[in-house]
Design a protein around this motif. Sequence first.
Motif, short mmCIF file in Angstrom:
data_model
loop_
_atom_site.label_atom_id
_atom_site.label_comp_id
_atom_site.label_asym_id
_atom_site.label_seq_id
_atom_site.Cartn_x
_atom_site.Cartn_y
_atom_site.Cartn_z
N MET A 163 60.18 23.84 -25.50
CA MET A 163 60.71 24.01 -26.80
C MET A 163 59.87 24.94 -27.32
O MET A 163 60.47 25.58 -28.64
N TYR A 164 58.79 25.45 -27.08
CA TYR A 164 57.88 26.43 -27.72
C TYR A 164 58.27 28.04 -27.15
O TYR A 164 57.85 28.20 -25.98
N LEU A 165 59.00 28.76 -27.90
CA LEU A 165 59.63 30.01 -27.15
C LEU A 165 59.03 31.09 -27.95
O LEU A 165 58.69 31.09 -28.96
N GLN A 166 59.03 32.27 -27.09
CA GLN A 166 58.56 33.52 -27.63
C GLN A 166 59.16 34.67 -26.96
O GLN A 166 59.70 34.31 -25.80
N PHE A 167 59.59 35.54 -27.67
CA PHE A 167 60.78 36.59 -27.41
C PHE A 167 60.19 37.97 -27.95
O PHE A 167 59.59 38.11 -28.60
N ASN A 168 60.58 38.95 -27.32
CA ASN A 168 59.96 40.35 -27.79
C ASN A 168 61.21 41.06 -28.36
O ASN A 168 62.22 40.62 -28.69
N ASN A 169 61.17 42.34 -28.63
CA ASN A 169 62.24 43.05 -29.23
C ASN A 169 63.33 43.29 -28.58
O ASN A 169 64.49 43.45 -28.95
N GLU A 170 63.25 43.12 -27.04
CA GLU A 170 64.40 43.35 -26.22
C GLU A 170 65.03 41.97 -26.10
O GLU A 170 66.10 41.64 -25.38
N LYS A 171 64.50 40.98 -26.78
CA LYS A 171 65.15 39.57 -26.72
C LYS A 171 65.06 38.86 -25.44
O LYS A 171 65.81 37.98 -25.30
N ASP A 172 64.04 39.20 -24.67
CA ASP A 172 63.59 38.80 -23.42
C ASP A 172 63.08 37.32 -23.84
O ASP A 172 61.72 37.41 -24.48
N ALA A 223 44.52 60.82 -28.37
CA ALA A 223 43.51 59.92 -28.12
C ALA A 223 43.73 58.65 -27.36
O ALA A 223 43.76 57.65 -27.72
N ARG A 224 44.57 58.95 -26.40
CA ARG A 224 45.21 58.12 -25.47
C ARG A 224 44.15 57.11 -24.77
O ARG A 224 44.57 56.00 -24.71
N ALA A 225 42.78 57.56 -24.57
CA ALA A 225 41.95 56.46 -24.01
C ALA A 225 41.51 55.48 -25.04
O ALA A 225 40.80 54.74 -24.74
N ARG A 226 41.83 55.83 -26.37
CA ARG A 226 41.65 54.54 -27.16
C ARG A 226 42.89 53.77 -27.58
O ARG A 226 42.82 52.60 -28.44
N HIS A 227 44.04 53.84 -26.83
CA HIS A 227 45.10 53.07 -26.86
C HIS A 227 45.31 51.83 -26.02
O HIS A 227 46.11 51.10 -26.26
N PHE A 228 44.34 51.73 -25.24
CA PHE A 228 44.60 50.46 -24.20
C PHE A 228 44.84 49.07 -25.13
O PHE A 228 45.45 48.22 -24.63
N ASN A 229 43.78 48.98 -26.16
CA ASN A 229 44.02 47.81 -27.08
C ASN A 229 44.83 48.09 -28.28
O ASN A 229 44.73 47.33 -29.19
N TYR A 230 45.43 49.23 -28.40
CA TYR A 230 46.29 49.50 -29.40
C TYR A 230 47.58 48.61 -29.17
O TYR A 230 48.48 49.00 -28.16
N ILE A 231 48.22 47.97 -30.06
CA ILE A 231 49.35 46.98 -30.03
C ILE A 231 50.82 47.99 -30.41
O ILE A 231 50.57 48.20 -31.63
N GLU A 232 51.47 48.27 -29.50
CA GLU A 232 52.55 48.84 -29.88
C GLU A 232 53.71 48.02 -30.27
O GLU A 232 53.60 46.82 -30.15
N SER A 233 54.82 48.55 -30.55
CA SER A 233 56.15 47.74 -31.06
C SER A 233 56.40 46.57 -29.76
O SER A 233 56.85 45.51 -30.00
N ASP A 234 56.57 47.51 -28.65
CA ASP A 234 57.02 46.32 -27.59
C ASP A 234 55.85 45.34 -27.05
O ASP A 234 56.28 44.44 -26.26
N ASP A 235 54.76 45.31 -27.77
CA ASP A 235 53.64 44.24 -27.34
C ASP A 235 53.85 43.17 -28.43
O ASP A 235 53.33 42.14 -27.93
N ILE A 236 54.79 43.30 -29.32
CA ILE A 236 54.89 42.28 -30.39
C ILE A 236 55.78 41.13 -29.89
O ILE A 236 56.68 41.38 -29.37
N LYS A 237 55.47 39.86 -30.17
CA LYS A 237 56.15 38.72 -29.80
C LYS A 237 56.33 37.89 -30.99
O LYS A 237 55.78 37.88 -32.18
N TYR A 238 57.75 37.47 -30.89
CA TYR A 238 58.19 36.47 -32.05
C TYR A 238 58.63 35.16 -31.66
O TYR A 238 58.68 34.99 -30.29
#
Length: 656
Positions: A57-66, A120-135
């Motif tokens: 019952m503990y659910l998480q979903f992304n912006n694509e509703k997966d 500065a893409r070498a610094r973006h490995f730990n940069y949280i993008e919109s697709d990485d966010i969970k609801y």
Amino acid sequence: MHIKYFITLCFFLIISEISSQVKLNNANVRNTGKTFDGDSSFTKRSNGYDKLASIDMYLQFNNEKDTISVDTTLSIKKEYKFNYLQKDNFGLMPFANIGQTYNSLSFDVIKNETNPLFGARARHFNYIESDDIKYYEVPTPWTRLTYKTAFEQGQMLDAFFAINLSKQINFSIAYKGLRSLGNYQNALTSSGNFRFTSNYKTKNERYKAKGHIVMQDLLNQENGGILDEDIENFVSGEEDFIDRSVFDMSFENGESILIGKRFFFNHSYDLIKKKDSLNKNRLAIINEISFEDKYYQYWQSSPSNSYFGDSFTNDINDKVTLEDFKSSLGIEYYNNILGNLKFELSYTDINYGYNSLVIFPDETVPNRIKSNFISADAAYSKTINSITLNSKAGLNLSDEFVGSFIDTDLSLRLNKDIQLSGGLIINSRLPNYNFLLYQSDYINYNWYNFEDFRNINIQQLKFKINSDKYINATIDISNIENYTYFNLDERNAENIKIIKPEQYNNSLQYLRLKVQKEFRLGHFALDNTIMYQNVVSDIDVLNVPAIITRNTLYYSNQVFKKAMKLQTGVTLNYFTKYNMNGYDPLLAEFYTQNETELGGFPRLDFFINAKIRQTRIFFKAEHFNSSFTGYDYFSAPNHPYRDFTIRFGLVWDFFL
């Protein structure tokens, strides 16, 4: 925000929620009659009621509703994900200190972008993008603490808390902080990732909304790696050099930081609602707003002219900013015969650049790239029995920022054990902003290519088979036109590296085959992941190792009368020798070089993991073979990989 302050805040939030939590509606909680089984399967209500909430019952979903359920089990995949990025880092070569960058051992096609990316893409490995966010949707408050030791005077902690205030509204708050001194001089890393999310729906579920706020700061001290004359001392393994702090670095006064803030909001309203199986139509209007403000800054108290070349000033302070605003309005239509169709129009406003011009005798480097334009996006999906089609497309309606993409995927489930899929990706977009415009206090690092560089065009065919019972395999074949890269162009008379952005005007072909299979015998298992790569081009502009492999032999079992799950084993990571990309700390980018061949060294990690009730404990002896298989291990030219070290961490879930 300091870690200790955030922990204190989370503590008071939890205490406050325990005292104020009210009973869930009976329809939202399962009365299973079971007790807590020690595997987080069922959680008692904090207010003393008999109702129990099951873990699914503990659910998480992304912006694509997966949507997926929260997973608290212990598996070999959790071992692979227990790292700074908190995701499987197969194909990435870490640097010596946690929080530094990763050298990519394979090339990933950017699928659904029509605009350039921030540099500065070498610094973006730990940069949280919109697709990485969970609801989240949770029946009771849920807290997760993730902790792992770092290198010398530091630690990593990710504290997360989610709660449903009612059936209709949820929010979560989280902060990941890191500080690690590192074993080499001037290698300190310090980062913070703050996330706040919320999602809401009305009782009749006609109106839905979700949004997030993310604030991030990623700071690294930069040292340029060890000196060329010290490479032999490192490789020799002499006792005098085992203490890595004795090495003189290329420079010891550089720092860089990536700062980002993003505000995102998406909401929709069903004009026609699909009420039941008899109602075959749904029509919704959707609006989405996103604003991101970020900057990358590099500074030095005095210039390193022997490393970067001559400079305009004696106080280096380079700063580049990007303001990216996007608003879209669209409609989504569903019909159980026609499928799901979505169309939207977007307005984008971009402001990238610097505060002043750079004027040379024969050239002026401008300071800004500004534009605003309309774009159109469409998506279609349909499932017929065991066949599913998903397709997306986008187009910029702009003369300056020309870009488009098509991403289509067709999957077929043969049976419960085998799923086949194939797809096509076509993408065309401008190179990233720092290829188009860059300014620096270092003279060699100033260019403007916005009017000269052409779009990068990529066509990719991909095929996949998913079957844990038989084999998991992926193959993709890409044709890349106008491949854009940073190149080690030459070394001048003073042996200073001249690194410039370049475009490869011919096309290149890139083949990648990845196979994963786990073999089990009783409580023992051997998990294997192997990737083969090949690049065909007239000159070496895209360098990747031919073979990357990860093999884990491990034992897992329930012990102490099944009170604890134990997992222990050894992981081998290996990739063949190749001309590994170099790292430029000023650009925070990797560049192509064909002077130094690296790789071909094994990395052996011994691990012991355990799960006790809702706590997972991770213990690892990293690279324990470093002293007896040779010290010829590097993450990039002049940047040694980490030595043998013992690290500890845990993941602790609380379900109130």
